[in-house]
Design a protein around this motif. Structure first.
Motif, PDB file in Angstrom:
ATOM      1  N   SER A   1      25.941  34.230  29.469  1.00  0.00           N
ATOM      2  CA  SER A   1      26.642  34.172  30.075  1.00  0.00           C
ATOM      3  C   SER A   1      26.476  34.531  32.099  1.00  0.00           C
ATOM      4  CB  SER A   1      27.568  34.828  29.356  1.00  0.00           C
ATOM      5  OG  SER A   1      28.062  35.839  29.933  1.00  0.00           O
TER       6      SER A   1
ATOM      7  N   LYS B   1      28.353  42.132  22.200  1.00  0.00           N
ATOM      8  CA  LYS B   1      29.137  40.437  22.287  1.00  0.00           C
ATOM      9  C   LYS B   1      29.742  39.752  22.632  1.00  0.00           C
ATOM     10  CE  LYS B   1      31.333  39.093  17.884  1.00  0.00           C
ATOM     11  NZ  LYS B   1      32.280  39.703  16.754  1.00  0.00           N
ATOM     12  N   ARG B   2      30.729  40.692  23.914  1.00  0.00           N
ATOM     13  CA  ARG B   2      31.107  39.200  24.853  1.00  0.00           C
ATOM     14  C   ARG B   2      30.944  38.891  25.919  1.00  0.00           C
ATOM     15  NH1 ARG B   2      33.790  40.542  29.999  1.00  0.00           N
ATOM     16  NH2 ARG B   2      32.666  42.900  29.957  1.00  0.00           N
ATOM     17  N   LEU B   3      29.452  39.492  26.076  1.00  0.00           N
ATOM     18  CA  LEU B   3      28.412  38.766  27.017  1.00  0.00           C
ATOM     19  C   LEU B   3      27.591  37.760  26.812  1.00  0.00           C
ATOM     20  CD1 LEU B   3      27.966  42.052  28.984  1.00  0.00           C
ATOM     21  CD2 LEU B   3      29.214  40.386  30.119  1.00  0.00           C
ATOM     22  N   SER B   4      27.314  37.647  25.316  1.00  0.00           N
ATOM     23  CA  SER B   4      26.838  36.759  24.468  1.00  0.00           C
ATOM     24  C   SER B   4      25.573  37.355  24.534  1.00  0.00           C
ATOM     25  CB  SER B   4      27.672  35.317  25.294  1.00  0.00           C
ATOM     26  OG  SER B   4      28.306  34.777  24.770  1.00  0.00           O
TER      27      SER B   4
ATOM     28  N   ASP C   1      26.792  47.534  26.042  1.00  0.00           N
ATOM     29  CA  ASP C   1      28.002  48.202  25.400  1.00  0.00           C
ATOM     30  C   ASP C   1      29.249  47.094  24.881  1.00  0.00           C
ATOM     31  OD1 ASP C   1      27.552  50.803  25.013  1.00  0.00           O
ATOM     32  OD2 ASP C   1      28.882  51.144  26.784  1.00  0.00           O
ATOM     33  N   ASN C   2      28.697  45.968  26.073  1.00  0.00           N
ATOM     34  CA  ASN C   2      29.613  44.696  26.229  1.00  0.00           C
ATOM     35  C   ASN C   2      29.046  43.725  25.237  1.00  0.00           C
ATOM     36  OD1 ASN C   2      32.523  45.362  27.218  1.00  0.00           O
ATOM     37  ND2 ASN C   2      30.864  46.618  28.363  1.00  0.00           N
TER      38      ASN C   2
ATOM     39  N   GLN D   1      26.947  49.104  30.494  1.00  0.00           N
ATOM     40  CA  GLN D   1      27.873  48.073  30.514  1.00  0.00           C
ATOM     41  C   GLN D   1      27.608  47.616  29.901  1.00  0.00           C
ATOM     42  OE1 GLN D   1      30.240  46.948  34.012  1.00  0.00           O
ATOM     43  NE2 GLN D   1      30.822  49.666  34.241  1.00  0.00           N
TER      44      GLN D   1
ATOM     45  N   GLU E   1      28.337  36.549  33.427  1.00  0.00           N
ATOM     46  CA  GLU E   1      29.052  37.461  33.379  1.00  0.00           C
ATOM     47  C   GLU E   1      27.881  38.084  33.250  1.00  0.00           C
ATOM     48  OE1 GLU E   1      32.871  40.430  31.963  1.00  0.00           O
ATOM     49  OE2 GLU E   1      32.701  38.335  30.977  1.00  0.00           O
TER      50      GLU E   1
END
Length: 336
Positions: free
Chosen positions: A54, A29-32, A26-27, A23, A56
């Motif tokens: 971040s 970009k969203r998690l910076s 895979d994430n 996770q 998160e």
């Protein structure tokens, strides 16, 4: 000490955290966070060195640190006069393995400037890959070792690890390069602050171990601690994150016997320590930045509740030091 016979069988902290590692990658970009690979294929997740990171990402890394055996969440306090508006909650039903067998930052990883071709490197490794290497005496005491084809390690440091250190981790863990993931979280970063404060239960478990309380006594662990804003530098960040646990951390443990419950309620809180009562950054400076000169008893939560399965009684010890946190954190211009 906990024997191999009482260690939960069939638990692999690396297998349990594998989904969380996926996770994080895979994430990205969203998690910076930034994901790169070494020439040999080892994945490096930068969560605050050359990128923003971040909160998160910090939560996810904290869960990875616990070997997938813990829950970590960020909450907002709605009390009229909260200790701090934002705090972390942590829980695990496998406190010995999750906290000491995985989350504890006990693996010393270093390299000289000659080895790096630049400046020397030092980091304490935490997370599930520690249980693959088993380089710490703690693993003999726990009677626990992991066996898995993939591994994840977290380094709380302000630079990416040099290849010589990566090679050591691979060799000690017995992993192929492409099967290792290293997450880097500087303490002063957003993600780094989160993953350090998320150690509130781990700190209690380590203190219990130092006190000599049999670890098989402890069957459940929960805790909370205020989440301070990230600091502009590593020393200040170390101060704030430690203050959050030592003066604002609350832990609830369930143990088997009344004897263990009474002892932990009395001896576990940080207020028992010689150096208690001053901001951690100030204490650290007074010992010439020598971490090991500080009274080890200080590293504990501020307040504890210990419930006994033997009698059903709950014992309480310590208290949060809101005045100290107010003095330190209100100086940032924040009011309660």
């Amino acid at each position: 000490m906990i024997s191999s016979a009482t260690t939960p069988s069939g638990i692999s902290v690396n297998a349990s955290s594998e989904r969380l590692v996926a996770q994080l990658i895979d994430n990205a970009k969203r998690l910076s966070v930034e994901v790169t690979k070494t020439h040999a294929g080892t994945v490096i997740v930068d969560a605050g060195v050359n990128c923003a990171g971040s909160a998160e990402a910090g939560l996810l890394i904290a869960r990875i640190c616990m070997g997938g055996l813990g829950h970590v969440a960020r909450r907002i306090a709605f009390d009229p006069q909260p200790l701090w508006p934002s705090y972390l909650e942590v829980h695990t039903s496998n406190p010995v393995i999750a906290c000491l067998g995985s989350q504890y930052a006990g693996w010393s990883l270093s390299a000289t400037k000659e080895q790096t071709g630049g400046k020397k490197f030092f980091s304490l490794g935490s997370g599930p890959a520690r249980a693959l290497a088993g380089k710490e005496a703690l693993f003999d005491e726990l009677g626990y070792r992991d066996r898995h084809e993939c591994g994840a390690l977290v380094m709380e440091v302000d630079r990416l690890p040099p290849q010589v250190v990566i090679d050591k981790v691979l060799n000690d863990c017995g992993l192929a390069p492409e099967n290792l993931v290293i997450a880097v979280t500087p303490t002063h970063s957003v993600a780094g602050t989160v993953q350090v404060v998320a150690r509130v239960v781990e700190v209690a478990m380590h203190k219990a171990h130092v006190l000599g309380v049999p670890l098989e006594e402890i069957v459940e662990g929960s805790g909370s601690a205020p989440l301070p804003p990230p600091a502009p530098d590593g020393i200040e960040a170390m101060g704030r994150t430690n203050d959050a646990i030592l003066y604002g951390g609350r832990v609830y443990l369930t143990v088997k016997s009344d004897a263990a419950a009474k002892r932990l309620a009395t001896e576990l809180p940080s207020s028992n320590a010689r150096d208690y009562g001053r901001p951690f950054a100030e204490i650290f400076k007074s010992f010439n930045y020598d971490f090991y000169q500080i009274d080890a008893g200080l590293f504990a939560p501020a307040e504890v509740w210990i419930s006994s399965l033997e009698s059903g009684a709950t014992y309480h010890g310590g208290q949060v030091n809101k005045a100290l946190l107010d003095t330190q954190w209100r100086a940032l211009g924040v009011t309660a």
